[in-house]
Design an enzyme around this catalytic site. Structure first.
Site, PDB file in Angstrom:
ATOM      1  CD  GLU A 212      -3.081  -1.021   1.728  1.00  0.00           C
ATOM      2  OE1 GLU A 212      -3.871  -0.928   0.780  1.00  0.00           O
ATOM      3  OE2 GLU A 212      -3.412  -0.920   2.902  1.00  0.00           O
TER       4      GLU A 212
ATOM      5  CG  ASP B  52      -0.651 -10.889   4.487  1.00  0.00           C
ATOM      6  OD1 ASP B  52      -1.839 -11.213   4.310  1.00  0.00           O
ATOM      7  OD2 ASP B  52      -0.291 -10.119   5.416  1.00  0.00           O
TER       8      ASP B  52
ATOM      9  CB  ILE C 168       0.532 -11.428  10.430  1.00  0.00           C
ATOM     10  CG1 ILE C 168       1.865 -11.250  11.143  1.00  0.00           C
ATOM     11  CG2 ILE C 168      -0.373 -12.369  11.245  1.00  0.00           C
ATOM     12  CD1 ILE C 168       1.721 -10.684  12.554  1.00  0.00           C
ATOM     13  CG  ASP C 169      -3.944 -13.998   5.532  1.00  0.00           C
ATOM     14  OD1 ASP C 169      -4.562 -15.042   5.266  1.00  0.00           O
ATOM     15  OD2 ASP C 169      -4.458 -12.867   5.392  1.00  0.00           O
TER      16      ASP C 169
ATOM     17  CB  THR D  11      -4.477  -9.884  12.185  1.00  0.00           C
ATOM     18  OG1 THR D  11      -5.683  -9.497  11.556  1.00  0.00           O
ATOM     19  CG2 THR D  11      -3.304  -9.513  11.311  1.00  0.00           C
TER      20      THR D  11
ATOM     21  CG  ASP E 207      -5.004 -11.018   1.649  1.00  0.00           C
ATOM     22  OD1 ASP E 207      -5.783 -10.070   1.402  1.00  0.00           O
ATOM     23  OD2 ASP E 207      -4.309 -11.079   2.670  1.00  0.00           O
TER      24      ASP E 207
END
Lengths: 282, 283
Positions: free
Chosen positions: A71, A93, A95-96, A98, A222
């Site tokens: 981002e 990613d 931490i997918d 959370t 993701d």
């Protein structure tokens, strides 16, 4: 190109292991288990940042010309962009899952994907809560902890374990769309399940633990690595309405077989044609 | 009915725990097989394996040998019967040899052996063993709840906005429950911080006892799916009510389990409100 992928895979592999160790350390902390909102979102952000900075730092130290998808608002340097180009680009990613990380529900993952010429060429996903490291290189199959994995051969929804992000009912503007779709798909599935960790759900399809999975409105990071894993495991990944999967807008249905994928697609279309769910006949 | 001493309950607990642990290898052998022979029971969504049967036999034999006074309410023994036996005051073991069978078949680690003891219609012992995740949950009345020997406690989440709630969206494939299930999924899902559908009542209740889920709701199941889990939640400091707000009934186990009373009540109210939903257009 394949020696390039091999070299990059050998480079990233130990980093993925280390990132998983950091994730596990955060996952196992007991004092998190108090309140899902508030104070311990800080803990999540901490570990998220730690893992991201670790991976980006190591990658840029060796490959300063590589890019990352992220981002723009959180971009810390010029290597992060919202656009996918031909240049080697990491789609990560840290931490997918959370909420699962906070609650100690064992579906959490560090997901690392690499794109070259706009194609995902390698993916590593590490779920340290279950001790599972999933890996794939383009054209070379899919693995969990070094052992080959394969999608299931389930062809009918009636026999299928399907995952659907039921938590999306929380998002008011898409609640109606999802309640209709949950109704139509759930009606016919042997089991409908929900884990709130897209990365791990993709891994579970690749490993045959789930027969199919559908998701929309996610970020590239993701789904990038997981989409490669499912394909390398023999499965199919498409846009929900059957067109090609797009890394940058990763709405997808994935399944072990095209028959099952198509059956789900047809039900999503049927759901969308209705204005609302009634309590009418099947 | 004579008073049961603490020492006697401990005896029942110790023998049961030992037997459950001894079933671990059978469970693991079946779990790790990629191509298990699977039989469909009453309906397309209801499966069983040879391992379910082997485990239930081993438990029943062992418990009957140690405690000849025992009665049994077990999933496989009762498969095919239309009605549950009546629960008497006699010592009764309530057994689900593998809860979460479809997970077991797919090697999803949310499944387990569930054993509970009821005497005088009171839950006294509860054990849930998930060898796939190396988790052994255990409790005996008045002594708290444990995971692998360490004490566990429910979470303190008191409102839905801060809660992760388990429920079973999969029940939408059961025609008489469809409407109710969907409306509740909507009501709970739109308010909770998150929802999870893990397809194992025993494990989901164990997760509530451990604080990993803040609450769990399910209707339509059988005593063996929930007996051990209910005791675990209560011994871990949580509450379990009938879905309609009245006292939980083991033989018709519709339930809301939660770490805190306020959270349980909020869920009960949301479920009641969900029955009022007439029109599903949520725009």
């Amino acid at each position: 190109m394949s020696t390039e992928i091999e070299e990059l895979y050998n480079f990233i592999y130990p980093l993925a292991i280390r990132a998983g160790e950091i994730l596990l350390e955060g996952y196992e902390r007991k004092e998190k288990n108090v309140d899902i909102k508030g104070a311990f979102y800080d803990v999540v952000t901490d570990y998220d940042n730690k893992i991201e900075q670790y991976l980006m730092g190591e990658i840029l130290a060796k490959y300063p010309q590589h890019k990352f998808i992220g981002e723009e608002e959180t971009a810390k340097n010029n290597n992060v962009s919202k656009e996918l180009t031909d240049v080697p680009t990491w789609i990560i990613d840290p931490i997918d899952g959370t909420s699962n990380f906070i609650k100690q529900i064992p579906h959490v993952s560090v997901s690392i994907g690499l794109s070259i010429n706009k194609q995902i060429v390698l993916g590593i996903m590490n779920n340290p809560a279950q001790g599972k490291l999933y890996t794939a290189k383009l054209g070379q199959g899919a693995f969990c902890n070094g052992k080959p994995i394969h999608v299931s051969n389930c062809e009918r929804l009636r026999d299928a374990n399907v995952a659907y992000e039921v938590s999306l009912l929380h998002v008011h503007k898409v609640a109606n769309k999802h309640i209709k779709r949950i109704y139509h798909v759930g009606l016919h599935a042997r089991r409908m399940l929900a884990y709130s960790c897209v990365v791990d759900e993709l891994c579970m399809v690749a490993a045959g633990n789930l027969d199919a999975f559908y998701i929309e409105d996610m970020y590239p990071w993701d789904c990038a690595a997981g989409s490669l894993l499912v394909r390398e495991a023999g499965g199919v990944v498409t846009h929900p309405f059957g067109g090609p999967f797009d890394i940058m807008k990763p709405d997808l249905i994935c399944a072990g077989t095209e028959e099952l994928r198509k059956e789900i697609e047809n039900l999503l279309r049927k759901a969308d044609q209705e204005h609302s769910v009634g309590s009418g006949e099947v | 009915m004579a008073h049961i001493s603490d020492a006697k309950i401990k005896e029942y607990y110790d023998v049961a725990l030992d037997l459950v642990i001894k079933c671990g290898p059978i469970f693991r052998e079946g779990y790790n097989k990629t191509n298990k022979e699977v039989m469909v029971k009453a309906a397309f969504f209801d499966l069983v394996t040879v391992y379910d049967r082997q485990i239930e036999e081993k438990l029943t034999e062992g418990l009957l040998k140690a405690f000849p006074e025992s009665l049994f309410i077990g999933e496989e023994a009762l498969a095919g019967t239309k009605q549950l036996p009546e629960l008497t005051d006699a010592p009764t073991w309530i057994i689900d040899p593998i809860d979460g069978t479809t997970n077991y078949i797919h090697r999803l680690p949310h499944c387990g052996i569930s054993v509970a003891l009821v005497i005088d219609k009171q839950l006294l012992v509860g054990i849930i063993y998930n060898p796939a995740a190396n988790e052994l949950y255990s409790t005996w009345r008045g002594h708290g709840a444990f995971l692998n020997g360490e004490p566990i406690k429910v979470s303190s989440a008191a409102t839905m906005s801060s809660a992760v709630v388990g429920h079973e969206i999969t029940l939408v494939n059961v025609a008489p429950l469809r409407d109710r299930c969907l409306k509740r999924a909507y009501k709970l899902g739109s308010v909770a911080a998150g929802t999870r559908c893990l397809a194992s009542a025993a494990l989901s209740l164990a997760y509530v006892a451990k604080g990993t889920l803040d609450a769990y709701h399910v209707d339509y199941l059988k005593p063996w799916d929930v007996a051990a889990g209910v005791l675990l939640v209560r011994e871990a400091g949580g509450v379990v009510h009938n879905t309609n707000g009245s006292v939980f009934n083991l033989m018709k186990p519709n339930l809301v389990a939660a770490g805190t009373e306020p959270l349980a009540q909020e869920i009960i109210q949301l479920i009641e409100q969900s029955a009022q939903i007439k029109d599903y257009t949520f725009t």
